[in-house]
Design a protein around this motif. Sequence first.
Motif: not given
Length: 342
Positions: A93-95, A33, A97-98, A31
Amino acid sequence: MASCRWPWRRCCSWRPAARSPGPGSLGPRGPPGPPAAADDGVQMSYFNLVKSLTSAFSNRYSMSRFHHTTSAACCCSKTRSGEKYIDPFKLGWRDLKDLYEDIRKELVISTTELKEMSEYYFDGKGKAFRPIIVVLMARACNIHHNNSRDVQADQRSIALIAEMIHTASLVHDDVIDDASSRRGKHTVNKIWGEKKAVLAGDLILSAASIALARIGNTTVISILTQVIEDLVRGEFLQLGSKENENERFAHYLEKTFKKTASLIANSCKAVSVLGCPDPAVHEIAYQYGKNVGIAFQLIDDVLDFTSCSDRMGKPTSADLKLGLATGPVLFACQQVLCPFYK
């Protein structure tokens, strides 16, 4: 620099040299990072060089002359002593993810080889610069409009689509440039051949178009399809040049807008349309993306001369070997070489 004698006539013509083979492939997929420690030098180089490059060029050349008539001011505010910058990659980054896993889900392909080719660059090793810019712009517009700090599902889809369009353009560009390495591994065209690489790029672009159509907003669809036209026109601009030295830098900036900045500008505008009804905000988002995109490419062209292949993940001095005069070459030509031909 003043002592250099480049073998050019009229500062614009030279023969391209063959590229050297690229390094091997990187590790397993993962993923996205924050940028790895090995990339810190490159990240810092981008940050340090933007200011010096824009200050060198801003007095003579205007970046706001292309397409939109609204003048875009370049604001460089001084920071207070000891003030710390917030890492935009950590902020967005949290938006995302994947991100790459979701992109691979869009590539619904039954043929094993074509699937492997299409997913080759979606291995989590890219910078994800464009998706980061898009989700941060989406969040800014949402906060401005209704104080919502969440990124809408359709806005996140724009981030995925932007990365897919960008990656498709990389696959096609590597065929045109006969590139041997990209992101620290062999290019699609070097592994599978040019014909199959073109088809893989087309497939990624078609998957991005299907994802765009699912959003169902005709304004957003129109905005992002403009990007595809600009990519083609930008590539044609890169194949040509201007004999008049006063037009060369303007030609370079227009090419840079179409090949690099248009995707960022129009993606930012698209998420602003989804998040805020104010046309003034749409224009601000567009202008921000345009100028960030141009600045990004200016610095990338500088790093092509000042950085190394291991750090960049691709051969350096590649444009020069192809006979392409980028910003640093044009600036050096004007400052150093042209007096010899007067």
